[in-house]
Scaffold this motif. Sequence first.
Motif, PDB file in Angstrom:
ATOM      1  N   ARG A   3      35.681  46.042  43.856  1.00 50.24           N
ATOM      2  CA  ARG A   3      36.637  46.699  42.960  1.00 50.24           C
ATOM      3  C   ARG A   3      37.978  46.731  43.681  1.00 50.24           C
ATOM      4  N   LYS A  30      40.370  38.283  39.071  1.00 55.34           N
ATOM      5  CA  LYS A  30      39.278  38.607  38.133  1.00 55.34           C
ATOM      6  C   LYS A  30      38.214  37.518  38.172  1.00 55.34           C
ATOM      7  N   GLN A  35      36.233  43.592  39.881  1.00 53.37           N
ATOM      8  CA  GLN A  35      36.752  44.539  38.880  1.00 53.37           C
ATOM      9  C   GLN A  35      38.206  44.801  39.270  1.00 53.37           C
ATOM     10  N   LEU A 125      36.359  49.265  32.974  1.00 59.07           N
ATOM     11  CA  LEU A 125      36.011  48.225  33.950  1.00 59.07           C
ATOM     12  C   LEU A 125      34.597  47.725  33.673  1.00 59.07           C
ATOM     13  N   GLN A 126      33.719  48.667  33.334  1.00 62.39           N
ATOM     14  CA  GLN A 126      32.334  48.265  33.049  1.00 62.39           C
ATOM     15  C   GLN A 126      32.236  47.395  31.795  1.00 62.39           C
ATOM     16  N   ASP A 128      34.142  45.112  31.311  1.00 64.21           N
ATOM     17  CA  ASP A 128      34.715  43.850  31.760  1.00 64.21           C
ATOM     18  C   ASP A 128      36.200  43.688  31.413  1.00 64.21           C
TER      19      ASP A 128
END
Length: 410
Positions: A3, A30, A35, A125-126, A128
């Motif tokens: 991250r 990315k 992330q 973020l989860q 995407d």
Amino acid sequence: MARIVLKFGGTSVGDTDRIKNTANRIIDEKKKGNQVVVVVSAMGKTTDQLVNLSKEISAYPSKREMDMLLSTGEQITISLLSMALAEQGHPAISFTGWQANIQTENIHGNARIIDINPKKITNHLQNDQIVIVAGFQGVTNDSEITTLGRGGSDTTAVALAAALKADKCVIYTDVTGVYTSDPRYIPHARKLGAISYDEMLELANLGAGVLHARAVEFAKNYQIPLEVCSSLVRESGTIIEEEVTVEKSLIVRGVAFEDQITRITIFGLKNGFKNLSSIFTKLAKQNINVDIIIQNQTEGENTYLSFSIKNDDLRDTIEILEQNQESLGFDNFEYESGLAKVSIIGSGMISNPGVAAKMFDILSMNNIEIKMVSTSEIKVSTVIEEKYMIQASQVLHTAFELDKVELDVK
Ligand code: ASP
Ligand code: MG
């Protein structure tokens, strides 16, 4: 999966082409499977332009309305950058400071971040998405918009990196790293491969514009490795971390300078230390940052006191002193503007005596009068006339061998 938090300064998003270019650099990160959270500044000189607009209306606008105005700069960038990413097929979402839950204290113009709830960001973020956050702004607990002080987007980035437990934080800027001095004025300035948090903190506090001081403070407190590099030129930048193997013979690692300094001198201060504390308490309440303080007790109980401030705080300082002359108990005061501060910084000073003496010697050989001095374990600062600022920095840079010594690059 790592991250990461990436911060892009005003130059990197100065026009729509630069924004597209920045979008590509973000996409590169990315695509590596990271992330990615991005913090951006206002486009180019937008913040300065907004300040100038306000001056056309009012010489002393309210700080609350200034925050309202200045926070719009970053809001333009986040939306355009988000569009640029979407255009390339990468879903992104932009948030202002308050949407990103960046809570600050209740001070306008120079607020500190007190808390960040990262839940909303991590959710996206989860999913995407690339999350883009407006730098330099936050919100108080009663929903007032605040700003973090000029250059504060760096602090947004590092604070977010801490809250998100990010693996690293990269600050992309218009220079290729941290230099031994400002290369725009000191032609022999050299890029440092690495520098310690403490040295960087001194440099930032002493006017090296490359990083916001509070960003370095955050990075040190949360042990977040920072990298400063160029958004335009692809070359390795400067790593800022706890321990740096310092080239042994290099006692000084940087020369910093800052103009627009005023020295205030108060004469005939009665009652010594009691009134001393009252003066600085009153100034602190108005958020006036006092830098170097020199106090001198002369005959009897009379004391004279000098301190330095930024020119911008002069009007408020005069007002406070005039209004409180009787209660503070002093005879009179005067001020001298047109001053500058020139400092040398280096962890090597701790174990090497005579660094300050050498600095004074060099300035005196160049007929530059020293008006104030302050020191810490790893720096020596002098206040001199503003017109000698660059010359003084140049001769010190050379005398402390920063022009030529090979620095250890990691
Ligand atoms: N846009 C703000 C400024 O110019 C904040 C920043 O760029 O860090 O000071
Ligand atoms: Mg900056």
